[in-house]
Design an enzyme around this catalytic site. Structure first.
Site, mmCIF file in Angstrom:
data_model
loop_
_atom_site.group_PDB
_atom_site.id
_atom_site.type_symbol
_atom_site.label_atom_id
_atom_site.label_comp_id
_atom_site.label_asym_id
_atom_site.label_seq_id
_atom_site.Cartn_x
_atom_site.Cartn_y
_atom_site.Cartn_z
ATOM 1 N N TYR A 111 -12.283 -2.291 -3.354
ATOM 2 C CA TYR A 111 -12.774 -2.241 -1.957
ATOM 3 C C TYR A 111 -14.375 -2.356 -2.127
ATOM 4 C CZ TYR A 111 -8.467 -2.018 0.266
ATOM 5 O OH TYR A 111 -7.051 -2.229 0.704
ATOM 6 N N GLU A 164 -9.337 -10.147 -8.282
ATOM 7 C CA GLU A 164 -8.372 -9.079 -8.013
ATOM 8 C C GLU A 164 -7.308 -9.231 -9.370
ATOM 9 O OE1 GLU A 164 -7.300 -9.259 -3.813
ATOM 10 O OE2 GLU A 164 -9.504 -8.852 -3.300
ATOM 11 N N ASN A 206 -1.691 -0.019 7.070
ATOM 12 C CA ASN A 206 -1.241 -1.568 7.584
ATOM 13 C C ASN A 206 -0.169 -2.210 6.466
ATOM 14 O OD1 ASN A 206 -3.173 -2.086 5.833
ATOM 15 N ND2 ASN A 206 -4.464 -3.245 7.451
ATOM 16 N N HIS A 234 -1.947 -5.510 1.326
ATOM 17 C CA HIS A 234 -3.121 -5.922 1.102
ATOM 18 C C HIS A 234 -2.904 -7.553 0.428
ATOM 19 C CE1 HIS A 234 -6.877 -7.333 -0.677
ATOM 20 N NE2 HIS A 234 -6.250 -7.431 -1.794
ATOM 21 N N LYS A 273 0.929 -1.180 0.045
ATOM 22 C CA LYS A 273 0.189 0.085 0.028
ATOM 23 C C LYS A 273 0.886 1.247 0.099
ATOM 24 C CE LYS A 273 -3.844 -2.437 2.450
ATOM 25 N NZ LYS A 273 -4.669 -2.305 3.511
HETATM 26 P P1 GTP Z 1 -6.996 -5.917 3.087
HETATM 27 O O1 GTP Z 1 -5.789 -7.185 2.936
HETATM 28 O O2 GTP Z 1 -6.089 -4.651 2.760
HETATM 29 O O3 GTP Z 1 -8.103 -6.066 2.217
HETATM 30 O O4 GTP Z 1 -7.116 -6.226 4.741
HETATM 31 P P2 GTP Z 1 -7.794 -7.123 5.255
HETATM 32 O O5 GTP Z 1 -8.466 -8.173 4.463
HETATM 33 O O6 GTP Z 1 -6.955 -7.427 6.522
HETATM 34 O O7 GTP Z 1 -9.204 -6.069 5.974
HETATM 35 P P3 GTP Z 1 -10.423 -5.874 5.357
HETATM 36 O O8 GTP Z 1 -10.691 -6.340 3.977
HETATM 37 O O9 GTP Z 1 -11.662 -5.856 6.473
HETATM 38 O O10 GTP Z 1 -10.511 -4.174 5.232
HETATM 39 C C1 GTP Z 1 -9.556 -3.832 4.154
HETATM 40 C C2 GTP Z 1 -8.822 -2.627 4.704
HETATM 41 O O11 GTP Z 1 -9.527 -1.474 5.010
HETATM 42 C C3 GTP Z 1 -7.894 -2.894 5.897
HETATM 43 O O12 GTP Z 1 -6.881 -3.508 5.551
HETATM 44 C C4 GTP Z 1 -7.619 -1.548 6.606
HETATM 45 O O13 GTP Z 1 -6.517 -0.817 5.977
HETATM 46 C C5 GTP Z 1 -9.001 -0.790 6.271
HETATM 47 N N1 GTP Z 1 -9.585 -0.824 7.426
HETATM 48 C C6 GTP Z 1 -10.294 -1.827 8.055
HETATM 49 N N2 GTP Z 1 -10.904 -1.634 9.186
HETATM 50 C C7 GTP Z 1 -10.753 -0.015 9.371
HETATM 51 C C8 GTP Z 1 -10.960 0.962 10.183
HETATM 52 O O14 GTP Z 1 -11.773 0.829 11.249
HETATM 53 N N3 GTP Z 1 -10.808 2.276 9.982
HETATM 54 C C9 GTP Z 1 -9.648 2.681 8.775
HETATM 55 N N4 GTP Z 1 -9.247 3.712 8.800
HETATM 56 N N5 GTP Z 1 -9.552 1.627 7.930
HETATM 57 C C10 GTP Z 1 -9.879 0.483 8.098
HETATM 58 MG MG MG Z 2 -9.475 -7.606 2.694
#
Ligand code: GTP
Ligand code: MG
Length: 146
Positions: free
Chosen positions: A49, A126, A112, A115, A9
């Site tokens: 997303y 994807e 974080n 992805h 990212k």
């Molecule tokens: P990805 O690999 O990035 O898809 O992460 P993930 O699968 O572990 O998590 P998810 O798909 O549920 O969420 C996608 C992304 O949204 C996360 O990686 C975070 O960066 C972001 N995200 C999730 N929860 C929050 C939140 O509460 N606040 C913010 N700002 N970002 C969030």
């Molecule tokens: Mg995810």
């Protein structure tokens, strides 16, 4: 062979972590089959997303992912989807196990670092979305040792 879409990212690119992250997956024994550095459009970010579009942080997430270049990748290997997710660690770096990418390099859930696809269906979706489904198929002489 299973494939997954992974992406450094914008925070990971800015912090100079592309090489470190690529290195971890290479050393694990996964094979890189496509990659590109790119500026993400809002349209692509929203599509990527789309499952999260009703979340309160969706706008913030799209702003962040379009805030600078990302390094998009396709990796191949046995169970690469679940194993790469384990190597990434939990979404919230505060809950990620030490030694995982998010635990070692990140402190906030918004930034974080990486992805990774979370299911075979999403991996296919994807890879189609980011790479038009294209990968480079090739053999490595070391494959038989992995
Ligand atoms: P990805 O690999 O990035 O898809 O992460 P993930 O699968 O572990 O998590 P998810 O798909 O549920 O969420 C996608 C992304 O949204 C996360 O990686 C975070 O960066 C972001 N995200 C999730 N929860 C929050 C939140 O509460 N606040 C913010 N700002 N970002 C969030
Ligand atoms: Mg995810």
């Amino acid at each position: 062979m299973e494939r997954s879409f992974l992406m450094v990212k914008p925070d990971g690119v800015q912090r100079g972590l592309i090489g470190e992250i690529v290195s971890r997956f290479e050393k694990k024994g996964f094979k890189l089959v496509n990659a590109k550095l790119m500026q993400v459009s809002r349209q692509l970010a929203e599509k990527h997303y789309e499952e999260l579009k009703d979340k309160p942080f969706f706008g913030e997430l799209v702003d962040f992912i379009t805030s600078g270049p990302v390094f998009a990748m396709v990796w191949e290997g046995n169970n690469v989807i679940s194993v790469s997710r384990a190597m990434m660690g939990k979404t919230n770096p505060a809950e990620a196990a030490p030694g995982t990418i998010r635990a070692d390099y990140a402190v906030s859930v918004g930034m974080n670092i990486i992805h990774g696809s979370d299911s075979p269906e999403n991996a296919k979706r994807e890879i189609d979305l980011w790479f038009n489904g294209e990968v480079v198929s090739y053999e490595k002489t070391i494959d038989k040792w992995i």
